[in-house]
Scaffold this motif. Structure first.
Motif, PDB file in Angstrom:
ATOM      1  N   GLU A 105       0.825  -1.208   0.000  1.00  0.00           N
ATOM      2  CA  GLU A 105       0.000   0.000   0.000  1.00  0.00           C
ATOM      3  C   GLU A 105       0.858   1.255   0.000  1.00  0.00           C
ATOM      4  O   GLU A 105       0.571   2.236  -0.698  1.00  0.00           O
ATOM      5  N   LEU A 106       1.908   1.209   0.789  1.00  0.00           N
ATOM      6  CA  LEU A 106       2.776   2.390   0.881  1.00  0.00           C
ATOM      7  C   LEU A 106       3.514   2.640  -0.426  1.00  0.00           C
ATOM      8  O   LEU A 106       3.770   3.791  -0.789  1.00  0.00           O
ATOM      9  N   ALA A 107       3.842   1.549  -1.124  1.00  0.00           N
ATOM     10  CA  ALA A 107       4.632   1.704  -2.345  1.00  0.00           C
ATOM     11  C   ALA A 107       3.789   2.209  -3.510  1.00  0.00           C
ATOM     12  O   ALA A 107       4.303   2.878  -4.408  1.00  0.00           O
ATOM     13  N   ALA A 108       2.498   1.897  -3.480  1.00  0.00           N
ATOM     14  CA  ALA A 108       1.639   2.171  -4.630  1.00  0.00           C
ATOM     15  C   ALA A 108       1.769   3.585  -5.205  1.00  0.00           C
ATOM     16  O   ALA A 108       1.914   3.740  -6.415  1.00  0.00           O
ATOM     17  N   PRO A 109       1.739   4.635  -4.357  1.00  0.00           N
ATOM     18  CA  PRO A 109       1.743   5.988  -4.937  1.00  0.00           C
ATOM     19  C   PRO A 109       3.063   6.388  -5.573  1.00  0.00           C
ATOM     20  O   PRO A 109       3.128   7.423  -6.231  1.00  0.00           O
ATOM     21  N   PHE A 110       4.114   5.602  -5.386  1.00  0.00           N
ATOM     22  CA  PHE A 110       5.418   6.037  -5.846  1.00  0.00           C
ATOM     23  C   PHE A 110       5.843   5.298  -7.100  1.00  0.00           C
ATOM     24  O   PHE A 110       5.488   4.143  -7.295  1.00  0.00           O
TER      25      PHE A 110
ATOM     26  N   SER B 163      10.319   0.865  -6.927  1.00  0.00           N
ATOM     27  CA  SER B 163      10.068  -0.532  -6.608  1.00  0.00           C
ATOM     28  C   SER B 163       9.631  -0.693  -5.159  1.00  0.00           C
ATOM     29  O   SER B 163       9.902   0.153  -4.310  1.00  0.00           O
ATOM     30  N   VAL B 164       8.962  -1.815  -4.901  1.00  0.00           N
ATOM     31  CA  VAL B 164       8.540  -2.098  -3.540  1.00  0.00           C
ATOM     32  C   VAL B 164       9.758  -2.363  -2.648  1.00  0.00           C
ATOM     33  O   VAL B 164       9.743  -2.062  -1.449  1.00  0.00           O
ATOM     34  N   GLN B 165      10.816  -2.864  -3.231  1.00  0.00           N
ATOM     35  CA  GLN B 165      12.039  -3.080  -2.460  1.00  0.00           C
ATOM     36  C   GLN B 165      12.613  -1.759  -1.942  1.00  0.00           C
ATOM     37  O   GLN B 165      13.107  -1.675  -0.821  1.00  0.00           O
ATOM     38  N   ALA B 166      12.540  -0.736  -2.793  1.00  0.00           N
ATOM     39  CA  ALA B 166      13.060   0.574  -2.380  1.00  0.00           C
ATOM     40  C   ALA B 166      12.248   1.097  -1.193  1.00  0.00           C
ATOM     41  O   ALA B 166      12.812   1.623  -0.217  1.00  0.00           O
ATOM     42  N   VAL B 167      10.928   0.916  -1.262  1.00  0.00           N
ATOM     43  CA  VAL B 167      10.086   1.358  -0.150  1.00  0.00           C
ATOM     44  C   VAL B 167      10.410   0.563   1.106  1.00  0.00           C
ATOM     45  O   VAL B 167      10.470   1.118   2.206  1.00  0.00           O
TER      46      VAL B 167
END
Lengths: 112, 112
Positions: free
Chosen positions: A34-39, A42-46
């Motif tokens: 969810e947190l990664a979605a707006p950016f 990659s999800v790994q970066a988040v």
DNA sequence: TGGTTGTTTAACCAGTGGGTTGAATTTACC
DNA sequence: GGTAAATTCAACCCACTGGTTAAACAACCA
């Protein structure tokens, strides 16, 4: 990076992505996905950003099935705000007693 | 490093040496030599720290003979404090209206 | 003119930050 | 047990930090 807590907190806040994550978490806990979605990242970066926030004590992680929801912790924000507060009189333009004030609160308070 | 002002400010604050320099400058302007004295570090290193603080707008430099005295500017500290202030209700433990509050102040305020 | 003091610049080094991709891990679902 | 989903770990890249030493610059003093 510096090892003291305050430095970790300020360092964690020195990134717009992480500040946006905190703003999101103020509305309630959220998963990495969810947190990664707006950016556009990659999800790994988040996940790395969350680790930085966790090290600074700004979030805690839970566990719910595969997810590890993040939840905001206010305490370090309070500490940072308190540090800045010392300078309020300064930015408000009345320097009169600030010098004495700082001298006093820093007596038993090393460099910071 | 991120280019936005707030990130630069928080990054500048994320170092105990620089926070000590700011504390010193709150007592009045000081030269590089004076600022370097308390630290076990070269004057060149302190000069670099001053450049970071200057980039963040936290200090301005003057000129007096060979010296280039540094002077504290409060404005970015105020901005940082204002950013943190949004979360005050959070760390004080009353989350009731925080969500609405944040939604409102962030309407015309991008991610930060 | 030359020397001294204060400060910055340059080059370098080891460490870290923020991002990537790809593989591993953990847990749920069938 | 096998597969899919959510997350993390590992390796890598490039840029930047925080420190060093040595050299350059700037401004005063004699």
């Amino acid at each position: 990076m510096a090892v003291d807590q305050l430095s970790n907190t300020f360092a964690a806040l020195a990134d717009p992505t992480r500040r946006a994550i905190l703003a999101r978490l103020a509305h309630g806990e959220a998963t990495v996905g969810e947190l990664a979605a707006p950016f556009s990242m990659s999800v790994q970066a988040v996940s790395k950003h969350l680790k930085v926030l966790e090290r600074a004590g700004l979030i805690t992680r839970g566990r719910a099935a595969q997810q590890r929801p993040a939840r905001l912790r206010g305490r370090p924000l309070e500490d940072a705000a308190n540090w800045l507060e010392r300078y309020r009189q300064f930015w408000e333009g009345s320097f009169d007693r600030l010098s004495d004030h700082l001298r006093e609160i820093q007596k038993d308070n090393a460099h910071d």
